[in-house]
Design a protein around this motif. Structure first.
Motif, PDB file in Angstrom:
ATOM      1  N   ASP A  85     -13.123  -2.207   5.465  1.00  0.00           N
ATOM      2  CA  ASP A  85     -12.180  -2.610   4.434  1.00  0.00           C
ATOM      3  C   ASP A  85     -11.440  -1.393   3.899  1.00  0.00           C
ATOM      4  OD1 ASP A  85     -10.817  -4.335   2.746  1.00  0.00           O
ATOM      5  OD2 ASP A  85     -12.567  -4.889   1.555  1.00  0.00           O
TER       6      ASP A  85
ATOM      7  N   ASP B  52     -11.431   3.111 -11.609  1.00  0.00           N
ATOM      8  CA  ASP B  52     -12.462   3.596 -10.699  1.00  0.00           C
ATOM      9  C   ASP B  52     -13.118   4.894 -11.143  1.00  0.00           C
ATOM     10  OD1 ASP B  52     -12.108   1.438  -8.962  1.00  0.00           O
ATOM     11  OD2 ASP B  52     -10.513   2.453  -7.873  1.00  0.00           O
TER      12      ASP B  52
ATOM     13  N   MET C 155      -7.048   5.951  -1.445  1.00  0.00           N
ATOM     14  CA  MET C 155      -7.679   4.678  -1.107  1.00  0.00           C
ATOM     15  C   MET C 155      -9.185   4.872  -0.978  1.00  0.00           C
ATOM     16  SD  MET C 155      -5.283   3.633   2.136  1.00  0.00           S
ATOM     17  CE  MET C 155      -6.125   4.839   3.126  1.00  0.00           C
TER      18      MET C 155
ATOM     19  N   LYS D 131      -9.275  -0.362   0.210  1.00  0.00           N
ATOM     20  CA  LYS D 131      -8.934  -0.773  -1.155  1.00  0.00           C
ATOM     21  C   LYS D 131      -8.172   0.360  -1.823  1.00  0.00           C
ATOM     22  CE  LYS D 131     -13.234  -3.386  -1.585  1.00  0.00           C
ATOM     23  NZ  LYS D 131     -12.866  -4.747  -1.905  1.00  0.00           N
ATOM     24  N   PRO D 132      -7.159   0.048  -2.628  1.00  0.00           N
ATOM     25  CA  PRO D 132      -6.486   1.118  -3.361  1.00  0.00           C
ATOM     26  C   PRO D 132      -7.441   1.712  -4.394  1.00  0.00           C
ATOM     27  CG  PRO D 132      -5.694  -1.015  -4.099  1.00  0.00           C
ATOM     28  CD  PRO D 132      -6.625  -1.275  -2.941  1.00  0.00           C
ATOM     29  N   TYR D 133      -7.330   3.012  -4.589  1.00  0.00           N
ATOM     30  CA  TYR D 133      -8.120   3.692  -5.614  1.00  0.00           C
ATOM     31  C   TYR D 133      -7.278   3.755  -6.880  1.00  0.00           C
ATOM     32  CZ  TYR D 133     -10.639   7.313  -8.146  1.00  0.00           C
ATOM     33  OH  TYR D 133     -11.325   8.012  -9.094  1.00  0.00           O
TER      34      TYR D 133
ATOM     35  N   LEU E 144       0.820  -1.213   0.000  1.00  0.00           N
ATOM     36  CA  LEU E 144       0.000   0.000   0.000  1.00  0.00           C
ATOM     37  C   LEU E 144       0.855   1.265   0.000  1.00  0.00           C
ATOM     38  CD1 LEU E 144      -3.031   0.647  -0.029  1.00  0.00           C
ATOM     39  CD2 LEU E 144      -2.937   0.811   2.467  1.00  0.00           C
TER      40      LEU E 144
END
Length: 167
Positions: free
Chosen positions: A146, A155, A75, A148-150, A69
């Motif tokens: 949770d 996205d 994120m 999550k990477p953006y 990360l």
């Protein structure tokens, strides 16, 4: 006590009173400057405008999940908005002229009060589980579901249309 506005409708059964079925676990929590709903920014844009940072602490069993990360600038964080009522299915926001179904709104008041926050990651200490955030629009102590990477390449949706005058 929660008072309905004109046009709002409640569910027959409050989801908060129903048996659990998802077996979710919280992986950490948010430390934010916001301790009262009245003071908490209503969205991420407003949170960023305050210039007040926040911290996400990932609990020890989940810290290995932070590997990789460190190269991410933004994120998506999913939170459990634990102070939000869950019983309304139709709401009338203060700024709206007409009531709307909960799934047409970004309100935290919903059957499953899951928050979605796209945040800038400004610091990471994977060993201690500390993630420093530019800002966030949740109350202090909010549980995290949770991270999550953006990825802007997948996205971001450049041709989004939302035909609403009262966003």
């Amino acid at each position: 006590m929660f008072e309905n506005r004109e046009g709002e409708r409640q569910l027959e059964t409050d989801p908060a009173t129903m048996p659990a079925d998802a077996h979710l676990v919280f992986i950490g929590h948010i430390a934010s400057p916001w301790t009262r709903r009245e003071d908490c920014p209503k969205n991420m844009r407003a949170a960023r405008e305050t210039g007040r940072p926040a911290t996400l602490t990932v609990d020890a069993p989940y810290r290995e999940g932070l590997a990789g990360l460190e190269g991410v600038s933004h994120m998506a964080i999913l939170t459990w908005l634990h102070h939000a009522p869950r019983h309304l299915i139709v709401q009338k926001p203060r700024h709206a002229t007409e009531p709307k179904g909960v799934f047409a709104l970004r309100s935290p008041v919903r059957p499953n009060p899951i928050g979605l926050h796209i945040v800038r990651l400004v610091g990471l200490d994977a060993e201690s589980g500390r993630l420093d955030l530019e800002a966030i629009d949740v109350l202090d102590g909010t549980p995290v579901i949770d991270i999550k990477p953006y990825f802007a390449s997948v996205d971001s949706v450049p041709d989004v249309v939302v035909e609403r005058a009262d966003r």
